[in-house]
Design an enzyme around this catalytic site. Sequence first.
Site, PDB file in Angstrom:
ATOM      1  N   ALA A 214       0.785  -1.234   0.000  1.00 26.55           N
ATOM      2  CA  ALA A 214       0.000   0.000   0.000  1.00 26.55           C
ATOM      3  C   ALA A 214       0.817   1.284   0.000  1.00 26.55           C
ATOM      4  O   ALA A 214       0.301   2.330  -0.412  1.00 26.55           O
ATOM      5  CB  ALA A 214      -0.950   0.001   1.202  1.00 26.55           C
ATOM      6  N   HIS A 215       2.068   1.269   0.475  1.00 29.45           N
ATOM      7  CA  HIS A 215       2.748   2.551   0.672  1.00 29.45           C
ATOM      8  C   HIS A 215       4.247   2.454   0.407  1.00 29.45           C
ATOM      9  O   HIS A 215       4.937   1.635   1.018  1.00 29.45           O
ATOM     10  CB  HIS A 215       2.591   3.063   2.118  1.00 29.45           C
ATOM     11  CG  HIS A 215       1.217   2.929   2.682  1.00 29.45           C
ATOM     12  ND1 HIS A 215       0.185   3.776   2.349  1.00 29.45           N
ATOM     13  CD2 HIS A 215       0.706   2.039   3.561  1.00 29.45           C
ATOM     14  CE1 HIS A 215      -0.900   3.418   3.011  1.00 29.45           C
ATOM     15  NE2 HIS A 215      -0.612   2.363   3.752  1.00 29.45           N
ATOM     16  N   LEU A 216       4.777   3.261  -0.482  1.00 32.28           N
ATOM     17  CA  LEU A 216       6.194   3.628  -0.509  1.00 32.28           C
ATOM     18  C   LEU A 216       7.148   2.432  -0.589  1.00 32.28           C
ATOM     19  O   LEU A 216       8.216   2.443   0.011  1.00 32.28           O
ATOM     20  CB  LEU A 216       6.528   4.450   0.754  1.00 32.28           C
ATOM     21  CG  LEU A 216       5.676   5.697   0.997  1.00 32.28           C
ATOM     22  CD1 LEU A 216       5.836   6.179   2.421  1.00 32.28           C
ATOM     23  CD2 LEU A 216       6.036   6.788   0.018  1.00 32.28           C
ATOM     24  N   SER A 217       6.780   1.404  -1.353  1.00 30.30           N
ATOM     25  CA  SER A 217       7.584   0.183  -1.392  1.00 30.30           C
ATOM     26  C   SER A 217       8.083  -0.104  -2.800  1.00 30.30           C
ATOM     27  O   SER A 217       7.551   0.411  -3.785  1.00 30.30           O
ATOM     28  CB  SER A 217       6.767  -1.010  -0.870  1.00 30.30           C
ATOM     29  OG  SER A 217       6.422  -0.824   0.484  1.00 30.30           O
ATOM     30  N   GLY A 233       7.301   1.241   3.046  1.00 32.80           N
ATOM     31  CA  GLY A 233       8.736   1.407   2.894  1.00 32.80           C
ATOM     32  C   GLY A 233       9.520   0.124   2.753  1.00 32.80           C
ATOM     33  O   GLY A 233      10.754   0.139   2.794  1.00 32.80           O
TER      34      GLY A 233
END
Length: 301
Positions: A214-217, A233
């Site tokens: 879902a986020h920043l990966s 991340g």
Amino acid sequence: MEAVIQPPHHESLCAPITSGQHVADILIGNIPLKQLMATELRRAGFQVIELTQVTRSTVHLPLDHWVEVGALCLLAREEPGTCLYDGAGDIVAWKGVDEPSQCQRKLVTEADCFRMRYPWEMLQVNSAVIDALPADDIQGTVSALSEIDGILHLGEGSRILPGVVIEGNVSIGKNCRIGPNAYIRGNTSIGENCIIGNAVEVKNSLIAHHTSIAHLSYVGDSVIGSHVNIGAGTIFSNYRHDGKNHRSMVEGELLDTGLSKFGAIVGDGVRTGANTVVYPGRKIGNARTTLPGAIVTDDMM
């Protein structure tokens, strides 16, 4: 022409993606592998039969072999008791006998044929299938503020949100949410009910159903199982500083994968903590977890 798809030889070698399912059910281009192989055989004119129906004219194709159908057509015209070998010298199919050891004739092909012994070889098959997508098939919705540069298969109920860039051929299943501001690179397949969220980059990967990144990966050259949650991340590293091929431990043996780009093999139900970094070529077994800030240097099986 008739063919039978036989069980794989060594299913355990594909762990952890076979730890909770059979090779037959692994999604390749969002289609279960056995179904995909049967469809390709039928398109080439084969009748796909069951093991109880085999005759001396039947072509035998193990489930863990990927063989160009043209080579199988050549084998079908040979005499019973003929084995088909690939360019590396591996037996990939045979005709008219129960086991390849019973063959008396040999046919060698230089076509794109290989055995799928190990989980990273599923990436090679997935890439070939996605790369061959013939045309767009968009049943979901695509924002006018996104950019699509390649062939896209998008399932019903799925949404491509603003700021998303898709570069290369990509297959996305039903009821997925992609974005905003995600970057999806070919040749990637994403299953049903998945989330690929803000500032996430995915490249040349196979992602099963019900998984959230879902986020920043960053997920590159990886196989990700179902019901996985990748924490914000999380980075799956995929390249060595020295540029050499990645190696992977399988049943106590360190193997050369033949890949200079290789991320991770992640089993079903895995959870990674925020800012986890996974070394290239590592495997994470079913339902394993990492703490925030973890560095995964070895397989977690």
